[in-house]
Structures are given as C-alpha cells and as structure tokens.
Design a protein around this motif. Structure first.
Motif, short mmCIF file in Angstrom:
data_model
loop_
_atom_site.label_atom_id
_atom_site.label_comp_id
_atom_site.label_asym_id
_atom_site.label_seq_id
_atom_site.Cartn_x
_atom_site.Cartn_y
_atom_site.Cartn_z
N ASP A 63 0.99 -1.36 0.04
CA ASP A 63 -0.02 0.03 -0.18
C ASP A 63 0.95 1.21 -0.17
O ASP A 63 1.54 1.49 1.01
CB ASP A 63 -0.87 0.02 1.25
CG ASP A 63 -1.94 1.00 1.21
OD1 ASP A 63 -1.81 2.17 0.35
OD2 ASP A 63 -2.76 1.02 2.22
N ARG A 64 0.88 2.13 -0.99
CA ARG A 64 1.91 3.23 -1.17
C ARG A 64 1.16 4.44 -0.58
O ARG A 64 1.75 5.70 -0.70
CB ARG A 64 2.03 3.32 -2.64
CG ARG A 64 3.02 2.39 -3.26
CD ARG A 64 4.42 2.17 -2.73
NE ARG A 64 5.28 1.10 -3.46
CZ ARG A 64 6.43 0.90 -3.02
NH1 ARG A 64 6.90 1.52 -2.14
NH2 ARG A 64 6.96 -0.30 -3.63
N SER A 65 -0.03 4.33 0.14
CA SER A 65 -0.51 5.61 0.84
C SER A 65 0.08 5.60 2.20
O SER A 65 -0.05 6.67 2.78
CB SER A 65 -1.99 5.36 0.97
OG SER A 65 -2.55 4.03 1.75
N LEU A 66 0.71 4.70 2.70
CA LEU A 66 1.48 4.72 3.74
C LEU A 66 2.96 4.22 3.67
O LEU A 66 3.33 3.74 2.34
CB LEU A 66 0.75 3.85 4.91
CG LEU A 66 0.53 2.44 4.46
CD1 LEU A 66 1.77 1.37 4.85
CD2 LEU A 66 -0.74 1.94 5.45
N ARG A 388 1.26 8.82 8.34
CA ARG A 388 0.84 7.49 7.93
C ARG A 388 2.22 6.73 7.62
O ARG A 388 2.45 6.08 6.77
CB ARG A 388 0.08 7.30 6.55
CG ARG A 388 -1.27 7.45 7.14
CD ARG A 388 -1.83 6.31 8.15
NE ARG A 388 -3.26 6.69 8.25
CZ ARG A 388 -3.70 7.11 9.61
NH1 ARG A 388 -3.09 7.74 10.34
NH2 ARG A 388 -5.06 7.16 9.56
N GLU A 414 9.90 7.87 -0.60
CA GLU A 414 9.44 7.59 0.72
C GLU A 414 10.42 8.08 1.95
O GLU A 414 9.87 8.58 2.96
CB GLU A 414 8.93 6.20 0.99
CG GLU A 414 7.64 5.77 0.17
CD GLU A 414 7.31 4.26 -0.36
OE1 GLU A 414 6.30 3.89 -0.53
OE2 GLU A 414 8.52 3.27 0.04
#
Length: 429
Positions: A63-66, A388, A414
């Motif tokens: 999951d690249r939203s976190l 996140r 990131e």
C-alpha cells in the motif's frame, strides 16, 4: 555528507522512476530475476541505481498510501510468492489427504535442499519451522537442564526468548543470567570478553543474537562460538533478523545451532522459519513436540507439529529465487544505503541521537534513532497519525528511540517523506 540539494535530486530521480513503473503488472520471480541480470556494476553502484530497484519494487503489492518502515517485524511477500502459496493451497483443498499429504508434502524436500544450499550446509541439518521463535524454543527447551544450571544471554535479546528461559527458571529451577553490552558495540574482543567473564562453572547454554532486533547491532557470532566451544558450552544463535538481510554463510558463523524467520528478510510466506542443527548434535536435542525414537537422529523430528499446510513452505522456493536473483551483496548494500540517506540528513548527535553503529560490519538495514525530549511512543504515534509512517518504539534501560527498517521495495520518495516528517517533529522539541 551529501548536501540537501544532492539528496533531493536523488529523491526526485527515485520518484520519477516509481512513477514510470507504478502501473506495470507484477512479474514472476524468474522474469524479474532475468531482467535484473542486465544491470552491471558493483554492489555499491547497484545500491544507488534507481532503475534497478524500480524493477524490484514492481514485485510487491504494498500500500503506497502509507510508508512501512517496520519491515523488521514481518515483511510483505512479493506478489508471485503470494500467488504460489495460493496455488498450492487451492490444490491442497481439492483432496487434502491426497493432494496435500501425498503430492505436495514430499516437495518440501526440494525446499529443504535449496535453503541448505543457500546457507552452505547439509540438507539433513535443516528443519523447516513456523518462525524463529519456534526454532529457538526447540533449542531452549531441547537441552537437558537441572535445577541450579545457568543459561547466559544479554539484556538485549528478544523478550519471547527471555521469557522462555524464565519459564524454565520458574518450572525447573534453572537460573537465567543476563548482562549488558555497549550501545553501539564496535569491539569484537569486548563482546567476547563480556560473554566469557559472565560464564561460571554452572553455565550450560549460551543464547546470543546474530543481529539484535532493537538496535540492528551485528554481533561476532563466530568468535563467541569458538570461545564457548573450548569450554564445552553450546551456543544457540538467534538469527531472526539476519538471514537474507546481509551476506553471510554458515561458515562465517561456525555455530552448531542457528535459527531464523523466513518471513522477514527473505520475503517468504508469513509463518515460515528455519532451524539449523549440526548433524552430530541432532540426537541430543529434544524436539518441542514428541517424535518417535527412530527419529532421534533425523532433523525432521523438529517438524513434528501435526497437520500443517504445505503451501506456506513450498512458496519459500519462490522467495528464495527472488532473493538470489537480487543477490545478497546487492541487497545488503541497498538496505545500508537507504538507512545512510536518512541518517545523514537527521542525526546530529545533539538533538537526534543514533543508537546503531554506522560501521557496515556492525549494522545494515535496522537502525534506532532518538529525538531527545520526545518519548518513543509519542514520536511513533505522531509519525503514524500525521504522516502514515510505520515505525516501532523502543524503550530499553540503556536507550530509547524508534526502530527504522526500510526494505528493497522502499522508494527514495518515501525516505524523503520520512526525513521531512522527522524534521517537523524535531522542530517541536
């Protein structure tokens, strides 16, 4: 140290590469391995090649939203490892007593051979377990000890393993002895001396980490093993965070007992581990669950746990193919490179203190950092709540901080977001 401008330029490159590859379909382990072979250069050069690591990143379904910087706990498995496990599980459920027990279970032997070859040992010395804890407890409970006997370890070993010996202490009257080591520790001779000076005539077993989970400290296993062997004391090595994390073989350790989880740095299915026991030591080590007397000298006696899935273990093969395709040296260099990026940007020795060595001999992809004046739990919660970002709070009598563990799927963008988030938190104290 790189300038902020140079660092941001690298992040920009990484973000662009991710953007170009973000919509590619996940590839099979063999396909990615073949694709990676076209890249040339030393491990240090490959560590900085974002085109190379963009191909690796495509293997994962994260999951690249976190931002997951707690890969030391348990790592996500690549898509093709998940697919292999599902394929084996689907087949198992067609007629388990036949498909799972008679067809798939025998294939476990091929996985055993591959793990043994990678580790540099005899397949008859490798047991496939559910995790490092199970492997360790086989050893910790497997030695005959009597009231008054001592077991020795540091005060930085994994809590579950400390509790294992404490249970034997309560139940059987053995004695657990612990001692402190420096943080960080950068003198092999000092570590060996500390182990040796804490040995008494009652010491029967030593437990030591290959790499300490709360700091990323790599310990001199071979030197401690050799010292203890001269005194007739077996050493159980906790390699939960070491195997497939950095480059080594069994010959670099020369230990009789080695344990690890395969769902951490190998990216195998969750709930898979490995136990190594030197062939001539198997007979005298009791299994955790009962086995027949005829199995006394068979490494498989440590796998007697009743009905268990075949799928998890067979999919280890896909993870191993992926790991070997990347290459242990390249993987080690990349993990160290990612940590060095944020450490160079944040650690000043004043407000921000690192509790992990910068020397690649003593650390790799795990690092623990402290913002002075901010509790680890508070920092950990803020990173998750506001950004996140997943880390792990560490509270020890000798030090505090958050543990940061990026992985091969972590992007430069990131790492940059983590740096920015930490700087915002630093500015508040």
């Amino acid at each position: 140290m790189e300038s902020r401008k140079q660092f941001l330029r690298k992040l920009g490159t990484g973000a662009a590469v991710l953007g170009a590859g973000a919509f590619f379909s996940p590839l099979k382990a063999k396909d990615i391995t073949q694709d990676l072979q076209r890249f040339t250069g030393s491990a240090a050069e490959i560590a900085k090649n974002e085109d190379y690591w963009a191909r690796v990143q495509q293997a994962f379904t994260v999951d690249r939203s976190l931002i997951n910087l707690n890969n030391g706990g348990v790592s996500p498995a690549p898509e093709f490892v998940q697919a292999a496990m599902k394929r084996h599980l689907d087949y198992s459920n067609e007629a388990p007593v036949y498909t799972m027990w008679r067809i798939l279970e025998p294939q476990r032997e091929g996985v055993r051979k591959r793990i043994a070859r990678n580790f540099g040992v005899d397949p008859e010395e490798i047991a496939l377990t559910r995790n490092a804890s199970e492997s360790l407890q086989i050893c910790q409970f497997g030695f005959d000890l009597k009231a008054g006997d001592e077991v020795l370890t540091t005060d930085q070993d994994y809590p579950r393993m400390i509790n294992t010996f404490k249970q034997r202490e309560r139940r059987e009257g053995i004695k657990l002895k612990q001692f402190s080591i420096p943080v960080p520790a950068e003198d092999d001779d000092e570590i060996v001396r500390l182990f040796e000076e804490n040995i008494t005539p009652k010491t029967k077993v030593i437990l030591m980490c290959h790499i300490i989970n709360i700091t990323g400290q790599i310990l001199p296993v071979k030197k401690v093993v050799n010292m203890a062997r001269k005194k007739g004391i077996p050493v159980i090595v906790d390699g939960a965070h070491a195997y497939a994390h950095f480059d080594f073989k069994h010959s670099d350790l020369d230990c009789d007992y080695y344990t690890t989880s395969l769902h951490k740095w190998l990216f195998a299915p969750h709930g898979t581990g490995m136990l190594y026991v030197k062939k001539d030591k198997i007979k005298d080590l009791w299994p955790l669950m009962a086995a027949q007397e005829s199995q006394d000298e068979d490494i498989r006696k440590f796998e007697e746990i009743g009905t268990h899935p075949a799928a998890n273990y067979l999919a280890i093969a896909e993870a191993l193919t992926f790991h070997e395709g990347i290459g242990a040296k390249r993987k080690e260099a990349r993990l160290k490179y990612l940590n060095d990026l944020w450490i160079d940007e944040l650690v000043d020795g004043d407000k921000v203190v690192l509790h992990t060595s910068r020397n690649p001999k003593y650390a790799c992809g795990i690092a623990t950092v402290q913002i002075k004046g901010m509790e680890p739990g508070e920092l950990n919660s803020a990173l998750w709540r506001d950004y996140r970002i997943i880390t792990t709070p560490i509270n020890h009598t000798q030090f505090q901080g958050i543990r940061v563990t990026p992985n091969v799927y972590s992007t430069m963008e990131e790492i940059g977001r983590f740096v920015d988030a930490m700087k915002e938190q630093i500015a508040k104290v």
